[in-house]
Design an enzyme around this catalytic site. Structure first.
Site, mmCIF file in Angstrom:
data_model
loop_
_atom_site.group_PDB
_atom_site.id
_atom_site.type_symbol
_atom_site.label_atom_id
_atom_site.label_comp_id
_atom_site.label_asym_id
_atom_site.label_seq_id
_atom_site.Cartn_x
_atom_site.Cartn_y
_atom_site.Cartn_z
ATOM 1 N N ARG A 1 0.850 -1.204 0.000
ATOM 2 C CA ARG A 1 0.000 0.000 0.000
ATOM 3 C C ARG A 1 0.877 1.242 0.000
ATOM 4 O O ARG A 1 0.601 2.201 -0.694
ATOM 5 C CB ARG A 1 -0.936 -0.021 1.202
ATOM 6 C CG ARG A 1 -2.235 -0.767 0.968
ATOM 7 C CD ARG A 1 -2.048 -2.196 0.466
ATOM 8 N NE ARG A 1 -3.270 -2.947 0.323
ATOM 9 C CZ ARG A 1 -3.775 -3.756 1.249
ATOM 10 N NH1 ARG A 1 -3.135 -3.950 2.404
ATOM 11 N NH2 ARG A 1 -4.896 -4.396 1.020
ATOM 12 N N GLU B 1 -9.595 -13.208 2.172
ATOM 13 C CA GLU B 1 -10.568 -12.406 1.433
ATOM 14 C C GLU B 1 -10.602 -12.738 -0.058
ATOM 15 O O GLU B 1 -10.611 -11.837 -0.890
ATOM 16 C CB GLU B 1 -10.262 -10.910 1.653
ATOM 17 C CG GLU B 1 -10.277 -10.533 3.136
ATOM 18 C CD GLU B 1 -9.828 -9.106 3.455
ATOM 19 O OE1 GLU B 1 -10.469 -8.472 4.280
ATOM 20 O OE2 GLU B 1 -8.807 -8.628 2.889
ATOM 21 N N HIS C 1 -6.065 -10.405 -3.611
ATOM 22 C CA HIS C 1 -5.116 -9.305 -3.366
ATOM 23 C C HIS C 1 -3.977 -9.387 -4.388
ATOM 24 O O HIS C 1 -2.802 -9.238 -4.059
ATOM 25 C CB HIS C 1 -4.557 -9.383 -1.934
ATOM 26 C CG HIS C 1 -5.573 -9.050 -0.890
ATOM 27 N ND1 HIS C 1 -5.881 -7.764 -0.541
ATOM 28 C CD2 HIS C 1 -6.381 -9.844 -0.143
ATOM 29 C CE1 HIS C 1 -6.834 -7.770 0.402
ATOM 30 N NE2 HIS C 1 -7.151 -9.023 0.656
ATOM 31 N N THR D 1 -0.793 -0.387 5.655
ATOM 32 C CA THR D 1 -0.389 1.006 5.418
ATOM 33 C C THR D 1 -1.269 1.752 4.414
ATOM 34 O O THR D 1 -0.803 2.667 3.747
ATOM 35 C CB THR D 1 1.080 1.062 4.961
ATOM 36 O OG1 THR D 1 1.203 0.301 3.752
ATOM 37 C CG2 THR D 1 2.007 0.525 6.014
ATOM 38 N N ASP E 1 0.318 -6.749 -3.174
ATOM 39 C CA ASP E 1 -1.126 -6.648 -2.940
ATOM 40 C C ASP E 1 -1.742 -5.993 -4.169
ATOM 41 O O ASP E 1 -1.040 -5.727 -5.149
ATOM 42 C CB ASP E 1 -1.420 -5.841 -1.649
ATOM 43 C CG ASP E 1 -2.661 -6.373 -0.943
ATOM 44 O OD1 ASP E 1 -3.739 -6.343 -1.564
ATOM 45 O OD2 ASP E 1 -2.548 -6.818 0.217
HETATM 46 C C1 ACM Z 1 -6.022 -9.231 6.538
HETATM 47 O O1 ACM Z 1 -6.013 -8.250 7.296
HETATM 48 N N1 ACM Z 1 -6.841 -9.252 5.495
HETATM 49 C C2 ACM Z 1 -5.166 -10.356 6.761
#
Ligand code: ACM
Ligand code: ZN
Length: 537
Positions: free
Chosen positions: A131, A305, A231, A439, A160
């Site tokens: 980030r 996620e 991600h 971050t 990410d």
């Molecule tokens: C996370 O905070 N998605 C591992």
């Protein structure tokens, strides 16, 4: 009070003081001579000597990371169970000397007896550089500070949706395209505001080697993370064939939450295609390069996620499910994890995944789960029952990106990785604990430090000190002593009214405002507090 963090398991104050000259002699047993050099560098005020005032000796039996430090009116004797133990003894002595009074240039060291070894072998801090990219100097400084508090794992979140931060020779577009984004959201999770300038940065493989070696000297192991199968947008931007649908996609400049939706963005949150073999070829190539850069026996593949809708529609993924007799998309993720795990195992690595990935049926129990979610996860206990291991980093205590207003210092300090979270019989399967700094809303070293300090000190004490030896008010007193050292190092820690806010309920409205719109509110407040403190002193 012996002003050391994390608090040693046994620390007894004795009557008397040792008058320690500023340049004191240190003598070591022959086999400790190599360690001696680094000891001198760390503590800074000593010189090697044949008949010094500080004596380094090995323990009779080897004991991992353990040390004993005895200060009498005549001398200091340090016994170490291994070289990490000696290094930690030096960290302890350094903190003691920093809080000592001085007389005519000599330290007045109170006599004491300290006997110490850690509760957990895995004591970790995570930094998200996807980030925001901070670079070599910031990472080295963080490693120095981690070592000072006996934290021995650096979990490095290197990729990410918003950036790919490590050079991969076989796939140059990952950094040519994937390390750059056109803009960044600012403010908070619900605000559609932008910084108005591009962001970029990555580590070359030579730089990675330099950091790995810098960390190893400080007894810190680096566990890199390449988050997959979700991600993964920075990889899709570079190599669109990795997704189920080959559609153009940019490196994300939104940080999740509601902002991509507010901006009318579609297709921003996707997972890698598990049907195509080319996905696995790519991943194994990337891992092979990274395995050779990072000697740690662990490798983090995220797994959190992961949106699964595209897998339900993708002909490749559907074919894979039929071929492998997988009944659900959860099982498809399990197939993915197991296949990556088999590859990692061949290279002598154990995988770590976020706890959502433990939902996959048939996951190999050599994979380590990392328990982060706010909510209770019903899949964790069955995984422990199967013999799986766990690293604990519950959101409410360990997410250092959160405002202190939401998660004050005592949330972290009072957290116990075992109590109530899982039945006691699984305690031995808890490898350790981690504090994390995501971050999205942290773009400068100033804010990075404020989010981490003093929470990292509390984390160090959860990870190192046995619960029966912990005490919050005693910790706060030692923390204030440690501020002298942090001030000398120029660390921007949060002042008390920020780190330990009172009256949570009254602040609830304010907290929501910070969280969604004004992520820098505490940073500005802390600046004011520092100015006021400086004026007063
Ligand atoms: C996370 O905070 N998605 C591992
Ligand atoms: Zn697919």
């Amino acid at each position: 009070m012996i002003p050391v963090i994390p608090r040693p398991q046994k620390a007894i104050e004795k009557p008397g003081v040792l008058l320690l000259p500023e340049i004191a002699g240190v003598c070591a047993e022959k086999k400790l001579e190599k360690e001696l050099t680094f000891f001198l560098e760390t503590v800074g005020v000593f010189a090697p000597s044949k008949n010094g005032i500080i004596h380094l000796v090995s323990m009779r039996e080897e004991r991992k990371e353990a040390y004993r430090l005895i200060v009498t009116e005549k001398e200091i004797v340090i016994e170490a169970g291994d070289s990490a133990g000696l290094f930690y003894a030096a960290q302890t002595l350094r903190q003691i000397l920093f809080s000592c009074e001085k007389k005519d240039g000599a330290f007045l060291v109170p006599c004491c007896e300290i006997e110490d070894s850690p509760r957990y072998a895995y004591r970790s801090i995570e930094l998200d550089e996807a980030r925001h990219f901070f670079g070599m100097d910031a990472v080295k400084q963080l490693l120095d500070l981690m070592a000072q508090y006996k934290i021995n794992v650096f979990h490095w979140h290197l990729t990410d949706d918003q950036g790919w931060r490590v050079e991969i020779k076989k796939y140059p577009l990952l950094t040519e395209i994937g390390s750059k984004r056109r803009d960044s959201t600012v403010g908070g999770w619900n605000r559609l505001a932008f910084e108005g300038k591009p962001h970029s940065g990555y580590y070359t493989q030579d730089q990675i080697r330099e950091i790995v070696s810098y960390a190893a000297k400080r007894h810190i192991m680096i566990v890199p993370e390449i988050d997959m199968p979700a991600h993964f947008a920075a990889a899709f931007a570079s190599y669109p064939y990795l997704a189920c649908r080959e559609i153009p996609c940019e490196v994300q400049w939104h940080f999740g939450g509601r902002t991509p939706l507010l901006a009318g963005l579609r297709h921003w949150n996707r997972s890698a295609c598990i049907g195509k073999d080319s996905t696995f070829t790519f991943i194994f190539d990337v891992l092979e390069e990274l395995f050779s850069l990072f000697p740690a026996p662990y490798f983090h593949i995220g797994g959190d996620e992961a949106p699964k809708d595209e897998w339900k529609k993708c002909p490749h993924c559907q074919k894979r499910m039929r071929q492998e007799h997988l009944d659900s998309v959860e099982e498809l993720q399990g197939y993915f994890d197991n296949r990556v795990n088999a590859f990692a195992k061949q290279h002598g690595k154990r995988l770590i995944v976020w706890n959502e990935a433990l939902a996959a049926k048939g996951l190999d129990s050599s994979v380590i789960g990392q328990y982060w979610t706010v909510e209770w996860d019903k899949n964790v206990e069955p995984y422990l029952q199967k013999g799986g291991d766990l690293i604990v980093c519950k959101h409410q205590a360990c997410y250092f990106d959160m405002c202190y207003g939401q998660y004050p210092l005592w949330n972290t300090y009072c957290f116990d990785p075992t109590a109530r979270l899982v039945p006691k019989k699984y305690d031995r399967q808890i490898l350790g604990v981690e504090g994390l700094l995501w971050t999205e809303w942290v773009s400068t070293a100033e804010k990075l430090q404020m989010q981490l300090f003093p929470r990292m000190l509390a984390l160090a004490e959860i990870a190192w000190t046995l619960p029966q030896n912990k005490d919050f008010s005693d910790f706060v007193a030692r923390m204030h002593e440690n501020e002298k050292l942090l001030d000398a190092l120029g660390v921007n820690y949060a002042e008390d009214p920020i780190a330990m806010p009172r009256g949570y309920q009254h602040r609830k409205k304010l907290i929501n405002r910070w969280y969604y719109k004004e992520q820098d509110w505490e940073l500005r407040k802390n600046r004011e507090l520092k100015v006021r403190k400086k004026k007063q002193s």
